[in-house]
Design an enzyme around this catalytic site. Structure first.
Site, PDB file in Angstrom:
ATOM      1  CE1 TYR A 132    -106.053   8.861  52.814  1.00 32.59           C
ATOM      2  CE2 TYR A 132    -104.297  10.452  52.413  1.00 32.59           C
ATOM      3  CZ  TYR A 132    -104.714   9.219  52.884  1.00 32.59           C
ATOM      4  OH  TYR A 132    -103.795   8.357  53.425  1.00 32.59           O
ATOM      5  CE  LYS A 160    -105.449   6.112  50.010  1.00 35.81           C
ATOM      6  NZ  LYS A 160    -104.376   6.314  50.991  1.00 35.81           N
TER       7      LYS A 160
END
Length: 296
Positions: A132, A160
């Site tokens: 992330y 992400k």
């Protein structure tokens, strides 16, 4: 394979700043009804203001409410690998579909340090791990070559990207094209359709809290081959984003836009931005302009 939209779900709070689990469950149901999957304890979920035990209870409540209808990703990332590991093991026990791990914040990391951090967490759990990246908030950036190195780990399923730069997203997508099974989920709301068209597995959206049907419409249009629909919904999503985010810090504006629609979501924990009447009036005007709430 159909692309997926996840909403980075807000965490709802009572007036005394304790978590309002019933209101949070209601937001889960709202997203499931729209056709969106759930990410909880992320940036839009005030994760940095939640305690360890609250994150565990939040994940349990979301998984229970979803009841297998959609996928659930939970963010376990903390500054230290030690606590990140502890959280990841709890989420592994709960049975989430995937665990996101935001880059450490406050602690400056080298790329080698990030590789050790993510690999250690991925080694410790059975649940797939997603990197992330949100360097504006953490000050630590996962370089594309670092993502490529980590993509070789058998339990790191993707990344992400919430950096906001199309160039970085393109570089991550290049890794995904080269590494079978490594997925990219885009974070910038104005790039949802572009990312899908360029190989992303889906998106993880904060703005979808406020207008879940529009987000779902982008994905539905793309997945069914109705690109004209997807383009219309993306144009609406982008225009709403532009107007709303012009008022201030994006997660705070999303939470307040949702609050204007449903006060049960509450405010964010302090020291988050305090709302004011003038800003609420501007948000209300935007919601009316986009027919999200009824006009006067």
């Amino acid at each position: 394979m159909s692309k997926k939209a996840f909403v980075a779900l807000v965490t709802c709070f009572n007036e005394d700043e304790t978590i309002n689990f019933e209101a949070t469950r209601a937001q889960v149901r709202r997203q499931v009804e729209a056709g969106n999957n759930i990410m909880c304890a992320g940036t839009n979920g005030d994760f940095s203001a939640l305690t360890f035990d609250e994150k565990v209870k939040l994940a349990e409540a979301v998984v229970d409410e979803v009841n297998g209808q959609v996928d659930v990703i939970v963010n376990a990332g903390m500054p230290a690998t030690f606590e990140t590991l502890k959280l990841a093991r709890e989420f592994d026990r709960i049975g989430v579909n995937a665990i996101a791990v935001i880059t450490p914040f406050f602690i400056a990391c080298t790329q080698d340090g990030l590789i050790r951090h993510f690999s250690t967490v991925a080694d410790a759990v059975k649940t797939p791990i997603y990197l992330y990246d949100i360097p504006a908030r953490t000050q630590n950036h996962i370089e594309p070559e670092t993502a490529r190195t980590l993509s070789a780990h058998g339990n790191i399923a993707g990344i992400k990207d919430s950096g906001g730069a199309k160039e970085t997203l393109e570089a991550y997508l290049a890794v995904a094209r080269d590494v079978p099974g490594f997925e990219v989920y885009s974070g910038p709301d104005h790039l949802v359709l572009w990312s899908l068209q360029n190989g992303a597995a889906g998106c993880i959206s904060g703005l979808g809290n406020a207008i879940p049907q529009v987000l779902a419409g982008i994905l539905n249009g793309f997945n069914t081959g109705d690109i004209a629909q997807a383009e219309r919904q993306q144009a609406l999503f982008t225009a709403f984003r532009t107007d709303l985010y012009a008022l201030g810090f994006a997660p705070a504006m999303v939470k307040r836009a949702l609050y204007v629609q449903d006060a049960s979501v509450g405010a964010s924990r302090q020291p988050a931005l305090l709302p004011n009447a003038e800003q609420d009036a501007e948000i209300t005007a935007i919601l009316k302009r986009f027919d999200i709430i009824a006009g006067a």
